[in-house]
Design a protein around this motif. Structure first.
Motif, PDB file in Angstrom:
ATOM      1  N   GLU A 167     -25.910 -41.972  95.690  1.00 26.86           N
ATOM      2  CA  GLU A 167     -25.731 -40.588  96.131  1.00 26.86           C
ATOM      3  C   GLU A 167     -26.185 -40.409  97.576  1.00 26.86           C
ATOM      4  O   GLU A 167     -27.223 -40.907  97.976  1.00 26.86           O
ATOM      5  CB  GLU A 167     -26.543 -39.656  95.235  1.00 26.86           C
ATOM      6  CG  GLU A 167     -26.529 -38.193  95.640  1.00 26.86           C
ATOM      7  CD  GLU A 167     -27.427 -37.339  94.765  1.00 26.86           C
ATOM      8  OE1 GLU A 167     -27.248 -36.101  94.763  1.00 26.86           O
ATOM      9  OE2 GLU A 167     -28.310 -37.894  94.074  1.00 26.86           O
ATOM     10  N   HIS A 168     -25.381 -39.675  98.312  1.00 21.54           N
ATOM     11  CA  HIS A 168     -25.754 -39.195  99.643  1.00 21.54           C
ATOM     12  C   HIS A 168     -25.533 -37.691  99.714  1.00 21.54           C
ATOM     13  O   HIS A 168     -24.610 -37.149  99.088  1.00 21.54           O
ATOM     14  CB  HIS A 168     -24.892 -39.837 100.732  1.00 21.54           C
ATOM     15  CG  HIS A 168     -25.433 -41.111 101.295  1.00 21.54           C
ATOM     16  ND1 HIS A 168     -26.755 -41.286 101.657  1.00 21.54           N
ATOM     17  CD2 HIS A 168     -24.802 -42.288 101.602  1.00 21.54           C
ATOM     18  CE1 HIS A 168     -26.921 -42.507 102.147  1.00 21.54           C
ATOM     19  NE2 HIS A 168     -25.760 -43.133 102.126  1.00 21.54           N
ATOM     20  N   THR A 169     -26.360 -37.019 100.502  1.00 20.53           N
ATOM     21  CA  THR A 169     -26.111 -35.634 100.880  1.00 20.53           C
ATOM     22  C   THR A 169     -25.407 -35.639 102.229  1.00 20.53           C
ATOM     23  O   THR A 169     -25.848 -36.318 103.158  1.00 20.53           O
ATOM     24  CB  THR A 169     -27.425 -34.837 100.970  1.00 20.53           C
ATOM     25  OG1 THR A 169     -27.991 -34.729  99.655  1.00 20.53           O
ATOM     26  CG2 THR A 169     -27.186 -33.443 101.515  1.00 20.53           C
ATOM     27  N   VAL A 170     -24.318 -34.888 102.325  1.00 19.31           N
ATOM     28  CA  VAL A 170     -23.530 -34.885 103.555  1.00 19.31           C
ATOM     29  C   VAL A 170     -23.235 -33.460 104.006  1.00 19.31           C
ATOM     30  O   VAL A 170     -23.203 -32.523 103.198  1.00 19.31           O
ATOM     31  CB  VAL A 170     -22.197 -35.658 103.380  1.00 19.31           C
ATOM     32  CG1 VAL A 170     -22.442 -37.056 102.859  1.00 19.31           C
ATOM     33  CG2 VAL A 170     -21.240 -34.914 102.461  1.00 19.31           C
ATOM     34  N   ALA A 171     -23.027 -33.316 105.303  1.00 19.71           N
ATOM     35  CA  ALA A 171     -22.529 -32.072 105.872  1.00 19.71           C
ATOM     36  C   ALA A 171     -21.044 -32.249 106.169  1.00 19.71           C
ATOM     37  O   ALA A 171     -20.649 -33.230 106.813  1.00 19.71           O
ATOM     38  CB  ALA A 171     -23.286 -31.720 107.146  1.00 19.71           C
ATOM     39  N   VAL A 172     -20.235 -31.336 105.670  1.00 19.53           N
ATOM     40  CA  VAL A 172     -18.801 -31.378 105.957  1.00 19.53           C
ATOM     41  C   VAL A 172     -18.597 -30.999 107.417  1.00 19.53           C
ATOM     42  O   VAL A 172     -19.139 -30.005 107.906  1.00 19.53           O
ATOM     43  CB  VAL A 172     -18.036 -30.393 105.036  1.00 19.53           C
ATOM     44  CG1 VAL A 172     -16.556 -30.343 105.413  1.00 19.53           C
ATOM     45  CG2 VAL A 172     -18.217 -30.785 103.570  1.00 19.53           C
ATOM     46  N   ARG A 173     -17.827 -31.817 108.092  1.00 18.36           N
ATOM     47  CA  ARG A 173     -17.530 -31.575 109.509  1.00 18.36           C
ATOM     48  C   ARG A 173     -16.033 -31.667 109.741  1.00 18.36           C
ATOM     49  O   ARG A 173     -15.269 -32.068 108.853  1.00 18.36           O
ATOM     50  CB  ARG A 173     -18.229 -32.633 110.374  1.00 18.36           C
ATOM     51  CG  ARG A 173     -19.753 -32.647 110.262  1.00 18.36           C
ATOM     52  CD  ARG A 173     -20.368 -31.414 110.857  1.00 18.36           C
ATOM     53  NE  ARG A 173     -21.801 -31.569 111.123  1.00 18.36           N
ATOM     54  CZ  ARG A 173     -22.573 -30.605 111.608  1.00 18.36           C
ATOM     55  NH1 ARG A 173     -22.063 -29.420 111.872  1.00 18.36           N
ATOM     56  NH2 ARG A 173     -23.860 -30.821 111.825  1.00 18.36           N
ATOM     57  N   ARG A 174     -15.612 -31.323 110.937  1.00 22.34           N
ATOM     58  CA  ARG A 174     -14.213 -31.528 111.318  1.00 22.34           C
ATOM     59  C   ARG A 174     -14.053 -32.960 111.799  1.00 22.34           C
ATOM     60  O   ARG A 174     -14.738 -33.386 112.719  1.00 22.34           O
ATOM     61  CB  ARG A 174     -13.809 -30.544 112.418  1.00 22.34           C
ATOM     62  CG  ARG A 174     -13.811 -29.089 111.961  1.00 22.34           C
ATOM     63  CD  ARG A 174     -13.379 -28.150 113.078  1.00 22.34           C
ATOM     64  NE  ARG A 174     -13.324 -26.754 112.614  1.00 22.34           N
ATOM     65  CZ  ARG A 174     -14.380 -25.954 112.571  1.00 22.34           C
ATOM     66  NH1 ARG A 174     -15.575 -26.394 112.984  1.00 22.34           N
ATOM     67  NH2 ARG A 174     -14.260 -24.716 112.131  1.00 22.34           N
ATOM     68  N   GLY A 175     -13.171 -33.684 111.172  1.00 23.55           N
ATOM     69  CA  GLY A 175     -12.884 -35.048 111.614  1.00 23.55           C
ATOM     70  C   GLY A 175     -13.645 -36.117 110.870  1.00 23.55           C
ATOM     71  O   GLY A 175     -13.054 -37.097 110.434  1.00 23.55           O
ATOM     72  N   LYS A 176     -14.956 -35.955 110.694  1.00 25.28           N
ATOM     73  CA  LYS A 176     -15.753 -36.982 110.008  1.00 25.28           C
ATOM     74  C   LYS A 176     -17.009 -36.348 109.435  1.00 25.28           C
ATOM     75  O   LYS A 176     -17.719 -35.613 110.127  1.00 25.28           O
ATOM     76  CB  LYS A 176     -16.136 -38.106 110.975  1.00 25.28           C
ATOM     77  CG  LYS A 176     -16.902 -39.245 110.315  1.00 25.28           C
ATOM     78  CD  LYS A 176     -17.225 -40.344 111.327  1.00 25.28           C
ATOM     79  CE  LYS A 176     -17.979 -41.483 110.662  1.00 25.28           C
ATOM     80  NZ  LYS A 176     -18.325 -42.561 111.623  1.00 25.28           N
TER      81      LYS A 176
END
Length: 266
Positions: free
Chosen positions: A239-248
């Motif tokens: 599991e990773h926590t991620v921030a949704v971004r534009r492009g990547k």
């Protein structure tokens, strides 16, 4: 459903909480070996987290089906998929695998990440399960960009793991995360491209493939926490926590501490 978009300042606070989770997993990696109890690992994690001015989020986490979670980390060994409760009776043995799920609350924001470790010499087919599950996590993360959908994440994980003959747990999912450990939306590890919640920039989500070596069927133990595979075959969880971004997508948590040690330990 209420989805909270995060400000840049909030994302920075979440990065700090998640980096601490990564450091905690790295500290635990030093102690994972045959003869160690899962309760000992829990004590190490709680002390480490509190020494860094944070709170272990899982400690006393409420359960709608029973009592609160009694420990600071989840220790899921072999056929335990998730939510294994640390205790004195569970002693790690050579050839085991253990998924350690860890959460921290730091300055009002949560971090959440999980890593499945090998204990000593693990069978090649089990190592392959871990490798595939970890790879599927990053394939899912590649889809966590603005303009795509939650179903794109699930499809990426499902397609990859099922192509290797593994089962995809459907009753448990990833989730939004922020001030609360579990926020909207749910993030399943299966799905269809273009379906599900639209991903927007600054959403923060935890993506967490839970993959079984055999059948995907699971069951809940009498403690109302521990989830096992019905066929008794191993399961892996990353599991990773991620921030949704534009492009990547931006990964806020980290396996760096663990991976630095993995070559030495295994």
């Amino acid at each position: 459903m209420k989805i909270f978009l995060k400000t840049e300042d909030e994302i920075e606070l979440m990065r700090r909480a998640n980096q601490l989770v990564g450091k905690t997993l790295g500290e635990l990696a030093k102690h994972i070996k045959p003869g160690v109890t899962t309760l000992h690992l829990d004590h190490i994690a709680e002390e480490f987290i509190r020494d860094h001015s944070a709170i272990p989020t899982f400690k006393n986490f409420p359960n709608p089906y029973g009592g609160p979670f009694p420990a600071s980390i989840c220790t899921s060994v072999n056929d335990v998929v998730v939510h294994g409760v640390p205790d004195e009776k569970t002693v790690l043995k050579d050839g085991d695998i253990i998924s350690i799920d860890c959460g921290t609350l730091l300055d009002g924001y949560n971090g959440d990440s999980c890593y499945t470790f090998c204990v000593g010499e693990v069978k090649p087919e089990v190592r392959q399960l871990l490798k595939t599950t970890k790879e599927s996590l990053y394939l899912g993360i590649e889809q966590a960009v603005a303009g795509r959908h939650v179903g794109d994440i699930g499809d990426a994980v499902q397609s990859y793991c099922e192509a290797h003959g593994y089962g995809i747990v459907r009753e448990l999912t990833g989730h939004g995360i922020g001030r609360k450990m579990h926020e909207d939306p749910q993030v399943p590890n299966y799905g269809r491209r273009g379906n599900g919640v639209l991903l927007k920039a600054s959403m923060c989500i935890a993506i967490e493939p839970m993959i079984t070596m055999g059948d995907r069927q699971i069951y809940l133990m009498p403690d109302r926490w521990t989830v096992k595979t019905r066929d008794g075959k191993p399961a892996a969880h990353f599991e990773h926590t991620v921030a949704v971004r534009r492009g990547k997508a931006e990964i806020l948590s980290s396996f760096e501490e663990v991976e630095t040690l993995e070559g030495e330990l295994y």
